[in-house]
Design a protein around this motif. Structure first.
Motif, PDB file in Angstrom:
ATOM      1  N   PHE A  82      42.060  40.475  69.369  1.00  0.00           N
ATOM      2  CA  PHE A  82      41.426  40.010  70.603  1.00  0.00           C
ATOM      3  C   PHE A  82      41.918  40.788  71.823  1.00  0.00           C
ATOM      4  CE2 PHE A  82      39.657  36.369  68.489  1.00  0.00           C
ATOM      5  CZ  PHE A  82      38.712  35.828  69.356  1.00  0.00           C
ATOM      6  N   ASP A  83      42.951  41.545  71.670  1.00  0.00           N
ATOM      7  CA  ASP A  83      43.572  42.220  72.816  1.00  0.00           C
ATOM      8  C   ASP A  83      42.742  43.433  73.251  1.00  0.00           C
ATOM      9  OD1 ASP A  83      46.276  42.596  74.406  1.00  0.00           O
ATOM     10  OD2 ASP A  83      45.706  44.568  73.642  1.00  0.00           O
ATOM     11  N   PRO A  84      42.438  43.584  74.554  1.00  0.00           N
ATOM     12  CA  PRO A  84      41.576  44.684  74.997  1.00  0.00           C
ATOM     13  C   PRO A  84      42.171  46.070  74.747  1.00  0.00           C
ATOM     14  CG  PRO A  84      42.493  43.487  76.876  1.00  0.00           C
ATOM     15  CD  PRO A  84      42.788  42.669  75.654  1.00  0.00           C
ATOM     16  N   LEU A 379      25.979  36.871  75.436  1.00  0.00           N
ATOM     17  CA  LEU A 379      25.967  35.614  74.683  1.00  0.00           C
ATOM     18  C   LEU A 379      25.500  35.780  73.243  1.00  0.00           C
ATOM     19  CD1 LEU A 379      24.539  32.757  76.954  1.00  0.00           C
ATOM     20  CD2 LEU A 379      26.760  32.813  75.821  1.00  0.00           C
ATOM     21  N   HIS A 380      24.584  36.710  73.020  1.00  0.00           N
ATOM     22  CA  HIS A 380      23.920  36.796  71.716  1.00  0.00           C
ATOM     23  C   HIS A 380      23.928  38.218  71.162  1.00  0.00           C
ATOM     24  CE1 HIS A 380      22.596  32.716  72.478  1.00  0.00           C
ATOM     25  NE2 HIS A 380      22.044  33.101  73.613  1.00  0.00           N
ATOM     26  N   PRO A 381      25.091  38.791  70.930  1.00  0.00           N
ATOM     27  CA  PRO A 381      25.106  40.127  70.326  1.00  0.00           C
ATOM     28  C   PRO A 381      24.555  40.075  68.909  1.00  0.00           C
ATOM     29  CG  PRO A 381      27.316  39.174  70.313  1.00  0.00           C
ATOM     30  CD  PRO A 381      26.451  38.249  71.115  1.00  0.00           C
ATOM     31  N   PRO A 382      23.619  40.943  68.551  1.00  0.00           N
ATOM     32  CA  PRO A 382      23.064  40.910  67.194  1.00  0.00           C
ATOM     33  C   PRO A 382      24.121  41.081  66.104  1.00  0.00           C
ATOM     34  CG  PRO A 382      21.668  42.229  68.623  1.00  0.00           C
ATOM     35  CD  PRO A 382      22.916  41.928  69.406  1.00  0.00           C
ATOM     36  N   VAL A 425      33.324  40.259  67.990  1.00  0.00           N
ATOM     37  CA  VAL A 425      32.583  40.557  69.214  1.00  0.00           C
ATOM     38  C   VAL A 425      32.037  39.290  69.879  1.00  0.00           C
ATOM     39  CG1 VAL A 425      30.555  41.733  70.154  1.00  0.00           C
ATOM     40  CG2 VAL A 425      31.988  42.875  68.446  1.00  0.00           C
ATOM     41  N   ARG A 426      31.318  38.491  69.111  1.00  0.00           N
ATOM     42  CA  ARG A 426      30.691  37.302  69.700  1.00  0.00           C
ATOM     43  C   ARG A 426      31.733  36.325  70.229  1.00  0.00           C
ATOM     44  NH1 ARG A 426      28.349  32.319  67.678  1.00  0.00           N
ATOM     45  NH2 ARG A 426      26.535  31.725  68.941  1.00  0.00           N
ATOM     46  N   ALA A 427      32.830  36.160  69.507  1.00  0.00           N
ATOM     47  CA  ALA A 427      33.890  35.252  69.956  1.00  0.00           C
ATOM     48  C   ALA A 427      34.529  35.749  71.247  1.00  0.00           C
ATOM     49  CB  ALA A 427      34.946  35.102  68.862  1.00  0.00           C
ATOM     50  N   ILE A 428      34.764  37.045  71.350  1.00  0.00           N
ATOM     51  CA  ILE A 428      35.364  37.626  72.550  1.00  0.00           C
ATOM     52  C   ILE A 428      34.452  37.403  73.757  1.00  0.00           C
ATOM     53  CG2 ILE A 428      35.939  39.834  73.662  1.00  0.00           C
ATOM     54  CD1 ILE A 428      36.967  40.750  70.874  1.00  0.00           C
ATOM     55  N   LEU A 468      30.938  44.492  74.172  1.00  0.00           N
ATOM     56  CA  LEU A 468      31.078  45.215  72.906  1.00  0.00           C
ATOM     57  C   LEU A 468      29.820  45.105  72.052  1.00  0.00           C
ATOM     58  CD1 LEU A 468      34.737  44.153  72.031  1.00  0.00           C
ATOM     59  CD2 LEU A 468      33.969  46.234  73.179  1.00  0.00           C
ATOM     60  N   THR A 469      28.726  44.654  72.660  1.00  0.00           N
ATOM     61  CA  THR A 469      27.473  44.486  71.929  1.00  0.00           C
ATOM     62  C   THR A 469      27.002  45.800  71.319  1.00  0.00           C
ATOM     63  OG1 THR A 469      26.873  42.700  73.421  1.00  0.00           O
ATOM     64  CG2 THR A 469      25.098  43.679  72.132  1.00  0.00           C
TER      65      THR A 469
END
Length: 539
Positions: A82-84, A379-382, A425-428, A468-469
């Motif tokens: 999770f760290d950038p 909100l909604h990265p594929p 990605v989605r969680a971040i 990060l999408t």
């Protein structure tokens, strides 16, 4: 020993090898804190597959910090970042130090061959450089009218449906139409081929894409357990990809159909070039098929093999269809659920009642459309998460301290070769720690001041506007400009001409279904149907 006995022996031997290698790799892996495993066979993979993986990852991030480990199947352990700074380092080393697993490459090859998504290292760099001219700003300016043309075909069809309705509205499965607009747009813009799905023309590729969305991972009855076993264990045991399920057969037919169409288009373009009707060094070289032909005939280091050229066409068909259609569908869902934001977007677009925004206006002159676009991508990265394998030993730096067994305030994490790494990605992008207390809300206004209005924790991430999408680094999506231009063009036409509401009201339940990627659907509907009330907008 007969053939059945030999096959069983080979399977047992392979399974034993995988278990031993998993335990060997696990012994070299530095153990991090993480959620307890419910069992050795599936680990936590079953929970993540059946539930909302982003919610699980965020919960564990809040409890265990910027790096933790989750149990995979057959005793495997996967490290979640999770760290950038760690994620930035990961993307900077991708395709060389962090690569796709054998399972991922086999799965990609089965659908689209050994093209850009399959390639690693120097092969990936070479293919990417050869394709870059096709996605230049000049090329995208020329393609924008194609996107508008597809959008107006949707408008014409919806006008007919509404006109034939006894009321001033129609119930329309918007996801079906977003699939069609994406497929036709990518066909015409990329290769000069019209799949005709917006005109309800029979298309094998389109019907097979739909079939993937309605075909489970396995058949029913005695083999129902395979619907869990195959997707969960295949990453550890790629040999399971050979199991002849109905879904595998559909995907195989999709691969063959895309290959047939790509071969026809390539042959046509080669003949045009040989006849002097196409100059790949000129404007045609800025189209995808022009870039491919140029690379196929180049004597430089950017030369691509015929198989690679064919695979690139299948990559664009798949990626252009799947990701953009999903994003457009989510945009209509969120705007239907937030009518005030739908009205605000329509008001901004109202100045274009007699003409369409140009590519440059879509990019720079419509701030709220840009805000809506970024918020949908956030909100909604594929692609909900990215998983890679360490190809060699690495030491990953962190900007936040992590708790190691011998150092509770460590600033780096040694990663052993063979370790599985996950970027959620989605969680971040929905984390309240990173994005603030309204992280899970659809609020385009958060982007109104550009990056200045974002939390400082967000600005530490790379990617497209700190998202990060489109991933980041060497694998950042080459077609992101294409996707953004198509998304904005189509959405601008639909919002200017129609009003959207959920068929069952604001409390409509939405769930995910796995096609090739995860798609939204209305709970209780067949396949990935997403019915909405659509009516004409009367100014």
């Amino acid at each position: 020993m007969n053939s059945i006995e030999f096959a069983l022996f080979a399977l047992v031997a392979f399974l034993g090898y995988k278990i031993i290698s998993t335990w060997r790799d696990r012994a070299r892996l530095i153990k991090l804190r993480g959620p307890p495993s419910p069992g050795w066979f599936y680990g936590l993979s079953k929970d993540l597959f059946q539930g909302d993986a982003a919610e699980f990852f965020e919960k564990w991030f809040n409890e265990y910090g910027y790096a933790f480990q989750v149990a995979g199947p057959l005793g495997e352990r996967r490290t979640v970042l999770f760290d950038p700074k760690a994620i930035g380092y990961f993307f900077s080393k991708e395709t060389y130090s962090f690569t796709q697993s054998g399972f991922q490459r086999k799965a990609i090859e089965a659908i689209i061959g050994k093209g850009l998504l399959y390639a690693e290292g120097e092969s990936h760099r070479r293919q990417r450089r050869a394709l870059t001219p096709a996605f230049s700003v000049a090329a995208l300016r020329n393609l924008t009218p194609v996107f508008y043309d597809s959008a107006y075909k949707v408008k014409s069809a919806w006008d007919v449906l509404i006109h034939s309705s006894p009321s001033n509205e129609a119930i329309i499965d918007v996801q079906k139409w977003m699939n069609s607009v994406s497929l036709d747009s990518v066909g015409i813009a990329g290769f000069g081929h019209d799949f005709g799905s917006l005109e309800d023309r029979k298309s094998t590729v389109r019907s097979l894409f739909d079939s993937v969305g309605t075909t489970p991972h396995s058949s029913s009855g005695a083999r129902r357990g395979l619907s869990l076993l195959l997707p969960l264990l295949s990453p550890v045991l790629p040999i399971l990809l050979m199991v002849p399920t109905k879904r595998k057969k559909v995907i195989g037919r999709l691969h063959e159909s895309m290959a047939d169409i790509s071969n026809v288009l390539l042959d046509r373009s080669r003949k045009e070039r040989e006849a002097g009707l196409q100059d790949v060094k000129g404007s045609a070289g800025q189209t995808l098929i022009g870039a491919l032909l140029k690379a196929e005939n180049s004597d430089s280091s950017l030369t691509m093999t015929p198989d690679e050229v064919l695979s690139q066409m299948k990559v664009l068909i798949l990626a252009g269809y799947e990701t953009t259609s999903i994003s457009l569908t989510w945009a209509l869902i969120e705007l239907a659920l937030h009518p005030d934001k739908q009205d605000k977007l329509r008001e901004e677009l109202s100045e274009f009642s007699q003409s369409d925004p140009s590519y440059d206006q879509l990019t720079n002159a419509l701030p709220y459309l840009d805000c809506v676009t970024r918020e949908i991508l956030r909100l909604h990265p594929p692609l909900g998460q990215i998983s890679r394998v360490a190809a060699k030993d690495e030491v990953v730096p962190f900007s936040n301290p992590i708790n190691l067994p011998n150092d509770p305030q460590a600033s780096s994490l040694p990663i052993a070769r063979g370790a599985q790494i996950i970027i959620p990605v989605r969680a971040i992008q929905r984390s309240t720690v990173i994005w603030g207390p309204d992280a899970k809300e659809f609020r385009p206004e958060r982007w109104a001041k550009g990056e200045e209005g974002l939390p400082e924790t967000v600005k530490l991430f790379g990617g497209y506007h700190h998202l990060l999408t489109f991933v980041d680094g060497q694998r950042i999506c080459l077609g992101r400009g294409f996707a953004l231009a198509e998304f904005k063009s189509v959405l601008s036409v639909l919002v200017r001409n129609f009003v959207f509401e959920m068929r069952d009201g604001p409390d409509t339940k939405i769930e995910d279904i796995v096609t090739i990627l995860r798609r939204p659907k209305v709970v209780g509907e067949e396949g990935f149907a997403l019915p909405m009330k659509v009516r004409r907008y009367e100014s």
